[in-house]
Design a protein around this motif. Structure first.
Motif, PDB file in Angstrom:
ATOM      1  N   GLY A 143      38.629  34.218  21.202  1.00 14.24           N
ATOM      2  CA  GLY A 143      37.565  34.758  22.060  1.00 14.24           C
ATOM      3  C   GLY A 143      37.806  34.493  23.540  1.00 14.24           C
ATOM      4  N   PRO A 144      38.069  33.257  23.946  1.00 15.69           N
ATOM      5  CA  PRO A 144      38.275  33.002  25.375  1.00 15.69           C
ATOM      6  C   PRO A 144      39.474  33.783  25.922  1.00 15.69           C
ATOM      7  N   VAL A 145      40.481  33.955  25.091  1.00 18.26           N
ATOM      8  CA  VAL A 145      41.640  34.736  25.573  1.00 18.26           C
ATOM      9  C   VAL A 145      41.201  36.176  25.807  1.00 18.26           C
ATOM     10  N   MET A 146      40.447  36.710  24.811  1.00 21.73           N
ATOM     11  CA  MET A 146      39.935  38.078  24.976  1.00 21.73           C
ATOM     12  C   MET A 146      39.135  38.219  26.269  1.00 21.73           C
ATOM     13  N   ALA A 147      38.350  37.191  26.550  1.00 22.23           N
ATOM     14  CA  ALA A 147      37.449  37.289  27.706  1.00 22.23           C
ATOM     15  C   ALA A 147      38.178  37.145  29.024  1.00 22.23           C
ATOM     16  N   THR A 148      39.284  36.436  29.019  1.00 19.79           N
ATOM     17  CA  THR A 148      39.917  36.142  30.316  1.00 19.79           C
ATOM     18  C   THR A 148      41.227  36.882  30.553  1.00 19.79           C
ATOM     19  N   TYR A 149      41.887  37.330  29.463  1.00 16.79           N
ATOM     20  CA  TYR A 149      43.213  37.932  29.693  1.00 16.79           C
ATOM     21  C   TYR A 149      43.112  39.177  30.568  1.00 16.79           C
ATOM     22  N   THR A 150      41.944  39.826  30.491  1.00 16.51           N
ATOM     23  CA  THR A 150      41.779  41.035  31.291  1.00 16.51           C
ATOM     24  C   THR A 150      41.878  40.730  32.785  1.00 16.51           C
ATOM     25  N   GLY A 151      41.490  39.515  33.160  1.00 18.69           N
ATOM     26  CA  GLY A 151      41.654  39.123  34.558  1.00 18.69           C
ATOM     27  C   GLY A 151      43.137  39.114  34.919  1.00 18.69           C
ATOM     28  N   VAL A 152      43.931  38.571  34.004  1.00 17.76           N
ATOM     29  CA  VAL A 152      45.372  38.537  34.252  1.00 17.76           C
ATOM     30  C   VAL A 152      45.935  39.958  34.207  1.00 17.76           C
ATOM     31  N   LEU A 153      45.374  40.747  33.275  1.00 14.26           N
ATOM     32  CA  LEU A 153      45.833  42.136  33.143  1.00 14.26           C
ATOM     33  C   LEU A 153      45.751  42.862  34.490  1.00 14.26           C
ATOM     34  N   LEU A 154      44.619  42.704  35.159  1.00 14.02           N
ATOM     35  CA  LEU A 154      44.477  43.373  36.452  1.00 14.02           C
ATOM     36  C   LEU A 154      45.298  42.679  37.533  1.00 14.02           C
ATOM     37  N   ALA A 155      45.269  41.343  37.486  1.00 11.58           N
ATOM     38  CA  ALA A 155      45.926  40.606  38.566  1.00 11.58           C
ATOM     39  C   ALA A 155      47.442  40.804  38.541  1.00 11.58           C
ATOM     40  N   ASP A 156      47.982  41.028  37.348  1.00 13.90           N
ATOM     41  CA  ASP A 156      49.433  41.144  37.245  1.00 13.90           C
ATOM     42  C   ASP A 156      49.891  42.565  37.563  1.00 13.90           C
ATOM     43  N   THR A 157      49.372  43.111  38.614  1.00 11.68           N
ATOM     44  CA  THR A 157      49.799  44.425  39.084  1.00 11.68           C
ATOM     45  C   THR A 157      50.042  44.307  40.578  1.00 11.68           C
ATOM     46  N   ALA A 158      50.596  45.369  41.151  1.00  8.17           N
ATOM     47  CA  ALA A 158      50.838  45.351  42.586  1.00  8.17           C
ATOM     48  C   ALA A 158      49.591  45.769  43.366  1.00  8.17           C
ATOM     49  N   VAL A 159      48.547  46.126  42.642  1.00  4.76           N
ATOM     50  CA  VAL A 159      47.311  46.569  43.314  1.00  4.76           C
ATOM     51  C   VAL A 159      46.786  45.432  44.186  1.00  4.76           C
ATOM     52  N   PRO A 160      46.748  45.637  45.510  1.00  2.00           N
ATOM     53  CA  PRO A 160      46.472  44.491  46.390  1.00  2.00           C
ATOM     54  C   PRO A 160      45.166  43.778  46.069  1.00  2.00           C
ATOM     55  N   ALA A 161      44.086  44.518  45.856  1.00  2.46           N
ATOM     56  CA  ALA A 161      42.792  43.873  45.642  1.00  2.46           C
ATOM     57  C   ALA A 161      42.810  43.033  44.368  1.00  2.46           C
ATOM     58  N   TRP A 162      43.584  43.433  43.427  1.00  2.43           N
ATOM     59  CA  TRP A 162      43.631  42.697  42.161  1.00  2.43           C
ATOM     60  C   TRP A 162      44.592  41.521  42.220  1.00  2.43           C
ATOM     61  N   HIS A 163      45.776  41.829  42.737  1.00  2.00           N
ATOM     62  CA  HIS A 163      46.785  40.775  42.709  1.00  2.00           C
ATOM     63  C   HIS A 163      46.361  39.608  43.595  1.00  2.00           C
ATOM     64  N   ALA A 164      45.746  39.930  44.717  1.00  2.00           N
ATOM     65  CA  ALA A 164      45.333  38.874  45.633  1.00  2.00           C
ATOM     66  C   ALA A 164      44.241  38.010  45.007  1.00  2.00           C
ATOM     67  N   ALA A 165      43.469  38.600  44.083  1.00  2.00           N
ATOM     68  CA  ALA A 165      42.353  37.875  43.466  1.00  2.00           C
ATOM     69  C   ALA A 165      42.779  37.227  42.147  1.00  2.00           C
ATOM     70  N   ARG A 166      44.089  36.963  42.015  1.00  2.00           N
ATOM     71  CA  ARG A 166      44.557  36.532  40.697  1.00  2.00           C
ATOM     72  C   ARG A 166      43.947  35.202  40.237  1.00  2.00           C
ATOM     73  N   ARG A 167      43.561  34.347  41.175  1.00  4.58           N
ATOM     74  CA  ARG A 167      42.951  33.076  40.758  1.00  4.58           C
ATOM     75  C   ARG A 167      41.548  33.304  40.227  1.00  4.58           C
ATOM     76  N   GLU A 168      40.804  34.104  40.930  1.00  2.00           N
ATOM     77  CA  GLU A 168      39.382  34.231  40.618  1.00  2.00           C
ATOM     78  C   GLU A 168      39.127  35.181  39.468  1.00  2.00           C
ATOM     79  N   LEU A 169      40.015  36.170  39.307  1.00  2.00           N
ATOM     80  CA  LEU A 169      39.711  37.217  38.322  1.00  2.00           C
ATOM     81  C   LEU A 169      39.416  36.677  36.922  1.00  2.00           C
ATOM     82  N   PRO A 170      40.208  35.717  36.404  1.00  5.45           N
ATOM     83  CA  PRO A 170      39.884  35.225  35.055  1.00  5.45           C
ATOM     84  C   PRO A 170      38.488  34.618  35.011  1.00  5.45           C
TER      85      PRO A 170
END
Ligand code: MGD
Ligand code: MGD
Ligand code: SF4
Ligand code: SF4
Ligand code: SF4
Ligand code: SF4
Ligand code: SF4
Ligand code: MO
Lengths: 249, 834, 320
Positions: free
Chosen positions: C146-173
């Protein structure tokens, strides 16, 4: 593995003939990109994408007209390949990065992952497409179609080490001739993507050509991201625990 | 050149890498300008001013290559006393008849030639001008003495060099600034570069294409370059020359084996109905007896034997009487006017798209609409084949489909990759092409079409005398495959020619005047030497000398540089070690070098022709220009041109600027068609203030039939557009990406707008001149469509070669899209009358 | 670049150069609403399974049942939207050809597959009463996936070149974890008898706080790259999200046994977290489409590095 091969695209000798764009489409059977007059100098295909794997940029400046043919960088550390969940993107024996269209499931993840904005999902067939560095031709001992078609040798194909030497010599020559603005882009293995398999000689800042000035492979930060996710997971579990502790029946 | 000849341009890039300095002189900043060292914007239609000023610079500063000029050109030759220059007659040369608007060139002759002129010169002028014969003069070496009087000190006031000096004296850097818009500093840089890079050690090359030819003074642009190059010693030498970049694939081939109305293969003149009685009379009048044209009997008789075989005998003039005859101008535009007038009833259009590609598109289509029948052979349904249902005149109501009685036959053609044969490219190089795939469906090669058409016609012939020329033709090529495709190799071999033993000949020197040899085109003789298709040779450059003689085959005799005897000094030694090319080997007693010497192999440098010698024997060992009657490079052309012995600047027929050089605004001898279908913009009219010029884009090909139909090309340039400067955009109210309407007296068309600093306003005669640049590739068929740029252009022609003036005209520009239907006609009416 | 024309009209104020204002990057191609809904449902499922496990352990059986079914439903529906995004069901199977840690989507797909199975088993057992031991084991295991399901999506977005996402990689999860918790709490509140829904309300409130805090940190820490979250369509969605989530969270704390307040709170939170998901996608697209967000931060980074590492590096030559 065969020797790593790649492209050195020397934009200082590009004449903007677009033979590379057309040769690529002819060889690879890439569909056209639509018939749109963009009013952006002589560029009417706009950018690299699912239906344009070589793209010639035209930049009008005071007294100059810069032209440069862009292509997938075949990064040493390729974000597209790293993030591909299906293994459709793979590294070939030539150290190039290729999508296998029969495996790609169109998840689209590689698209925003690429720091150069190269790979794209074709909405008609729901799969991702980009330059293959003419994998079929390489296997047949031929050079890629775009390089073959380039009349001025602006696109040079060969072993990457050799190309780096050639590029350094060319840069030196241009600097000696007073073309101070000449620079190489993507040739350094120390850069954010570990150097590219397709690098360039540019006559202005990369962003002027639509290239990112300091690209970084996103997966470089992935371990860190997983750690933060781990922290968040623990926080989540902790929070849930707290909720139950706080509200005993 | 980068735009239209990108593959050839790789060698310019290579030259740059080796240190060559590249100038680009053009009204538009193109892909070529982008990679040139220097770009000089020029007002379209003014290059003679620039070239004239360079000539003047070279002459007045004594920068010419004196030894070369003295030995190899006609600089020392004396000109007739009767000659009057534009200096004397305010823009006219002597001999002009204002009634017929034509020159009688007899006063331009060398001293001593005036009285004893050949038949050609006596009657040439008018007849030649009438049937574009003037260009064949030059090609066949117009008659002039082999040994005219000269002044080797070059001081005689009537020697060519002094005549030139006076003629070009008014072509100054100031004039260049005033008429071309090129500032004196830029002119000085160009002049310095070309003179510094000429002489013994170095050479300069000029490259041109239709930016120089499509003018009402087109041929004289090239003459001006020829004078400059001769003065600087840049002809017949490696790295020199004037490179004419030609157009369609094998357009050179289609002048050698001509599709032109006035020529037979190998630049022999087409016989004229009134001027030529029989073979002997024709040979007597068509060309000089000295120089290589002295052998024209061998060339022509061999041609007649190739065509009529055994039927051609000494007794019947080798069937000379079977050749068609000219009766006047049968050129493209006169033919179209004939269609409109109803005198031309049928029309074959083979691999051409005049409804889009030719000047004054409306006149073209009106002509098509007035025919009995029209045959179009093309790869796709081009505008010329669909004018009756898609032409712009239907929209305006000028034509109605139901009123057009023309019966249109469309016959699909095989493309170049679907058939084999040769291309002759820009440097006279024949290259054999293999067939890559079979043509689809009903498409057939043009060779197939003509061959089988001929066969069918011959089947229907009777015993009438009038049928004999067609019946007796040799028409027996081997047929191959399912569709009975005639063998292209057999055609090439026939062109090469055979000797009495039936074996392929190896050189035109083997051609005989007595009918014992056959040859379809004398300059191609040798392309099948030793029964080998020499054009099919593909020896890589790395495995042969730098001249690469084993790649393809160049006419004549596989020579890569014409007149290359000039690469050695009069004594036969190379001018310099760096520029050694062909030289005299005294020990072996013959000419040798890197290329096939363009000279009699065993004629020593000190050879002096005996009295009364003919053909090449009449030329001295120091006369490199072996096709000329005097063996010299002509700085001054005593006969052969219809608008003057030297170039003079005239404004384009339509120009916003006054010709301040002479009292003559435009070329007095230009050909105009003053008719209702072809109204002209008055020169200097305020309502047509802008210079209008048309050009090409790398992405498309000519009238677009081969590029607008292909998605990969169509997407690269999807719409007709005009390029304008930001200043003009501001003046007119145009926006980048928006629409503009361009108006001339012919019509108005709409285009998208590209606002660009690459098009620069020019300061000309103290005013600012704006130029509008339009590519002419669009029409109403294909994947991407647009208005036809040629609908804007008038028909006005160069008098020598009848090429239209499509590079410089005038126009008005309005913002937004054009009106439709009657409103369009109303707009034009308004502009026509001011 | 462009001349005298309109094509630079869209170029924003920041001082930078670009190719006709065109994007350097390709924006995320994921479809709306498939992808945001998948993100929502995955998070809901993940956090719900954690709640289900905790409830099971602490004896909140009704809550455990509701959360377990929610976890299963979220995973199931989520998979549905994922398949819709991909176009064809067999394309999801392709995801399981390989397992790659370098691909958050691969990790996520495997997690989804395992998690889906576990929640299905847990829910099936709970509803039917069959195989209770296995069911419990599945529910407890769900607390790991469950926790992986809930948080991996943060990594999913952060692990892209999209500036708003990648820059927020700490907070997104954390944002996704908070958001998931809030949504699971909200659904728990709505589907459980109010007497037993205390932990769900607490979870909703805590999740709302966590999400809001993470979003606030993103906006504050990121600088230019955080701008897309505040502007345009994304800005509106994120503002709405914040208002709705906070209001819903606050309500949850006071809702107590009020049916209306609970409903209002649950719906507000659900609406809020949905807005977050849509807003995230919008912000990502906007930041990829405007070359400013790619070029300016990279330039600044380069300049910083040049100063720090090679102070005498010549301007204009290749940057290390
Ligand atoms: N891609 C492509 N290649 C082609 C063709 C094509 O359509 N497309 N066409 C082929 C054919 S048929 C031909 S004939 C050749 C033509 O090849 P080019 O002659 O190179 O073609 P253009 O673009 O028509 O004209 C050349 C240049 O002349 C300039 N110009 C116009 N007026 C003047 C003038 O008065 N003085 C000077 N100095 N320059 C002037 C124009 O601005 C233009 O840049 O190209 C051949 N190659
Ligand atoms: N305004 C303006 N007008 C110009 C010019 C300019 O610069 N400005 N340039 C002029 C020049 S230089 C030229 S050459 C003309 C060109 O004008 P055109 O010759 O009228 O136009 P193209 O499109 O080249 O037409 C050639 C046609 O031949 C067809 N074709 C190709 N291969 C074959 C074949 O093997 N067999 C047959 N039967 N058909 C074939 C092609 O599909 C094409 O439609 O335009 C001239 N017009
Ligand atoms: S440029 Fe983009 S698509 Fe190409 S290899 Fe690198 S990351 Fe992949
Ligand atoms: S779209 Fe295809 S190539 Fe790209 S990541 Fe997904 S599966 Fe891999
Ligand atoms: S290498 Fe091949 S696939 Fe890649 S751009 Fe060149 S031609 Fe296209
Ligand atoms: S083929 Fe070569 S010269 Fe032509 S546009 Fe491409 S890179 Fe430039
Ligand atoms: S189109 Fe053909 S002839 Fe023209 S430049 Fe290209 S290769 Fe040469
Ligand atoms: Mo042409």
């Amino acid at each position: 593995m065969a020797e790593r091969v790649g492209f050195f695209t020397d934009s200082s000798v590009c004449i903007g003939c677009k033979a590379c764009e057309v040769a690529c489409k002819e060889w690879n059977g890439v569909p056209d990109d639509g018939f749109v007059f963009r009013a952006t100098s002589y560029d009417n295909t706009g950018q690299l994408g699912a239906d344009t794997w070589r793209h010639v940029a035209f930049i009008e400046q005071d007294g100059r007209w810069l032209m440069s043919s862009d292509v997938c960088k075949h990064c040493t550390n390729a974000a597209c390949l790293d993030v591909c969940p299906t293994g459709a993107l793979f590294r070939t024996e030539f150290d190039t990065v290729v999508v296998q269209p029969d495996i790609c499931n169109g998840c689209g993840y590689c698209v925003p992952a690429c720091p150069f904005g190269v790979i794209e999902r074709r909405e008609r067939d729901g799969r991702a497409w980009k330059c293959t560095m003419c994998y079929d031709r390489l296997r047949g001992g031929l050079e890629p179609a775009c390089a073959k078609a380039c009349p001025t040798d602006s696109i040079q194909f060969g072993p990457l080490d050799e190309l780096r030497e050639r590029a350094a010599a060319r840069l030196e020559r241009l600097h000696a001739d007073g073309v101070d603005e000449a620079r190489l882009y993507g040739e350094s293995p120390e850069d954010g993507v570990g150097g590219t398999g397709a690098f360039f000689l540019l006559l202005d800042e990369p962003e002027v050509y639509g290239l990112p000035p300091e690209p970084v492979v996103t997966t470089r930060d992935l371990p860190q991201m997983w750690r933060w996710a781990g922290g968040a997971s623990i926080a989540l579990v902790g929070a849930v625990a707290a909720c139950f502790l706080g509200s005993r029946r | 050149m980068a735009e239209c000849h990108p593959v050839g341009f790789q060698w310019v890039m290579e030259a740059r890498l080796r240190g060559a300095k590249v100038f680009h002189i053009d009204p538009r900043f193109s892909r070529t300008s982008a990679v040139a060292d220097r770009y000089l914007p020029i007002r379209a239609g003014t290059d003679i001013v620039l070239l004239g000023a360079l000539i003047n610079h070279v002459l007045s500063n004594e920068l010419y290559f004196r030894e070369y000029v003295l030995a190899y050109t006609n600089a020392a030759t004396l000109v007739s006393e009767r000659f009057r220059d534009t200096e004397d007659l305010d823009g006219l040369f002597s001999g002009f008849d204002p009634e017929t608007r034509r020159y009688d060139p007899s006063s331009w002759a060398y001293e001593g030639d005036e009285g004893a002129t050949t038949d050609e010169m006596r009657e040439g002028g008018v007849c030649h001008a009438e049937a574009a014969g003037s260009d064949s003069y030059g090609a066949r070496g117009a008659g002039a003495s082999a040994t005219p009087p000269t002044d080797p000190t070059l001081r005689h006031p009537r020697c060519v060099l002094q005549v030139l000096k006076r003629h070009f004296a008014r072509y100054t850097p100031e004039m260049v600034a005033e008429l071309c818009g090129i500032p004196p500093e830029d002119f000085a840089e160009l002049a310095e570069a070309i003179t510094a890079n000429s002489g013994r050690e170095r050479t300069t090359a000029w490259v041109y294409s239709v930016g120089w030819t499509q003018h009402s003074v087109g041929a004289q642009y090239i003459r001006a370059a020829a004078i400059l190059q001769l003065l600087l010693g840049n002809i017949g030498r490696p790295g020199g020359g004037i490179m004419a970049l030609r157009g369609h694939a094998s357009i050179q081939g289609s002048t050698d084996i001509p599709t032109l109305f006035n020529l037979l293969p190998g630049y022999l003149a087409m016989p004229h109905a009134q001027r030529h009685e029989g073979l002997a009379h024709y040979l007597e009048t068509e060309g000089a007896d000295t120089g290589y044209w002295g052998h024209r009997r061998s060339y022509l008789v061999s041609l007649l034997k190739a065509w009529w075989g055994d039927a051609a005998t000494e007794d019947n003039d080798f069937c000379f009487g079977y050749l068609p005859r000219l009766t006047g101008d049968h050129g493209h535009y006169t033919t179209v006017m004939g269609q409109i007038d109803g005198t031309v009833k049928g029309y074959f259009v083979i691999g051409e798209n005049p409804a889009v590609g030719s000047a004054n598109g409306k006149a073209q289509r009106l002509g098509l609409a007035n025919l009995d029948w029209l045959v179009v052979r093309d790869l796709t349904l081009v505008e010329t084949a669909t004018f009756w249902k898609n032409g712009p005149e239907l929209e305006t109501g000028e034509l109605r489909t139901e009123d057009i009685a023309t019966e249109v036959f469309f016959l699909p053609a095989a493309s170049h990759v679907e058939k084999e044969g040769t291309f002759t490219n820009t440097q006279r190089l024949l290259q054999w092409r293999e067939k890559a795939l079979d043509p689809p469906g009903e498409c057939r090669s043009d060779l197939w079409f003509y061959y089988h058409l001929g066969k069918r016609i011959r089947q229907r012939l009777g015993d009438d005398e009038i049928d004999r020329p067609a019946k007796e033709l040799t028409w027996d090529y081997p047929e191959e495959g399912e569709h009975r495709e005639p063998s292209a190799a057999a055609v090439l071999r026939e062109i090469n020619g055979t000797g009495p033993d039936g074996r392929a000949l190896s050189s035109y020197r083997e051609l005989a005047p007595d009918g014992s040899t056959r040859c379809g085109c004398w300059i191609y003789c040798g392309v099948y030497a030793d029964e080998v298709n020499q054009a099919a040779r593909r020896e890589p450059g790395s495995r042969q000398s730098w001249v690469a003689p084993e790649w393809g085959w160049a006419w004549p005799a596989n020579r890569r540089i014409l007149y290359n005897r000039a690469s050695a000094d009069p004594d036969g030694r190379p001018w310099s070690a760096r520029k050694a090319y062909v030289w005299w080997d005294a020990d072996r007693g013959e000419w040798t070098g890197h290329d096939v010497p363009d000279f009699d192999l065993r004629k020593p440098p000190d050879y002096e022709p005996p009295e009364g010698a003919r053909a090449e024997a009449a030329l001295a060992g120091t006369d490199p220009f072996i096709m000329q009657s005097d063996g010299k490079g002509w700085l001054y052309v005593p006969s052969g041109l219809s608008d003057g012995p030297m170039p003079a600047h005239y404004e384009p027929h339509e120009s916003p600027v006054l010709n301040t050089l002479y009292g003559r605004q435009a070329n007095p001898a230009r050909r105009i068609y003053d008719r209702p279908e072809n109204p002209y913009n008055p020169s200097g009219a305020a309502r047509f203030p802008y210079v209008f010029t048309t050009s090409r884009l790398t992405e498309h090909h000519t009238a677009g039939g081969m590029s607008r139909t292909l998605a990969y090309l169509a997407e690269l340039q999807p719409e007709l557009f005009c390029e304008v400067s930001p200043q003009l955009a501001g003046e007119v109210g145009l926006v980048n990406g928006g629409w503009a309407t361009i108006v001339t007296s012919r019509t108005a068309i709409e285009l998208r707008v590209l606002v660009t600093d690459r098009v620069r306003p020019l300061r000309v005669q103290r005013q600012i001149i704006h130029q509008v640049v339009v590519p002419y590739h669009w029409g109403h068929e294909g994947l991407v469509t647009g208005d036809v740029a040629n609908d804007l252009l008038p028909v006005v022609l160069d008098p020598n070669v009848y090429i239209q003036e499509s590079k410089a005209g005038t126009c008005a520009v309005l913002p937004g899209r054009r009106p439709r239907g009657q409103a369009l006609l109303d707009l034009i009416e308004e502009y026509r009358h001011g | 670049m462009s001349r005298g024309g309109d094509s630079t009209a869209t170029v924003p104020e920041a001082d930078f150069r670009s190719y006709y204002g065109q994007p350097v990057l390709k924006p995320p191609v994921w479809h709306v609403p498939h992808m945001p809904l998948y993100l929502y449902l995955g998070g809901l499922s993940g956090a719900s399974s954690v709640i289900a496990a905790a409830a099971r352990l602490s004896g909140h059986d009704r809550l455990a049942l509701a959360a377990g079914v929610t976890a299963f439903a979220g995973a199931g529906l989520g998979s549905g939207f994922l398949v819709a995004e991909l176009g064809r069901p067999e394309r999801f199977l392709n995801m399981l050809r390989v397992f790659k840690v370098t691909s958050p989507m691969s990790v996520g797909s495997w997690t989804l597959a395992v998690h889906g199975g576990l929640t299905a088993a847990g829910a099936a057992s709970a509803v039917t009463g069959l195989l209770p031991l296995a069911g419990d084991a599945a529910v407890l295991a769900g607390a790991l996936t469950g926790p992986v399901m809930a948080t991996y999506t943060g990594v999913l977005l952060a692990d892209t070149a999209v500036p708003a996402w990648h820059a927020a990689r700490r907070e997104l999860p954390f944002l996704f974890a908070g958001s998931a918790l809030a949504s699971a709490g909200a659904v728990g509140m709505l589907t459980t008898p109010r007497a037993e829904a205390g932990p769900a309300r607490a979870a909703a409130a805590l999740g709302a706080v966590m999400e809001t805090a993470a979003a606030a940190v993103i906006e504050r820490r990121l600088g230019l790259e955080g701008e897309p979250y505040q502007r345009g369509k994304a800005g509106l969605l994120m503002k709405a999200s914040r208002a709705l989530t906070l209001a819903g969270g606050l309500l949850a704390t006071v809702a107590g046994r009020s049916r209306t307040l609970t409903a209002a709170s649950g719906l507000a939170i659900t609406a809020g977290v949905l807005c977050t998901r849509f807003g995230m996608l919008e912000a990502g697209k906007a930041s990829a489409l405007d070359p400013k967000y790619t070029v300016v931060p990279q330039r600044e980074r380069a300049a910083g590095r040049r100063l720090a590492v090679v102070p005498d590096q010549e301007n204009g030559s290749h940057t290390p």
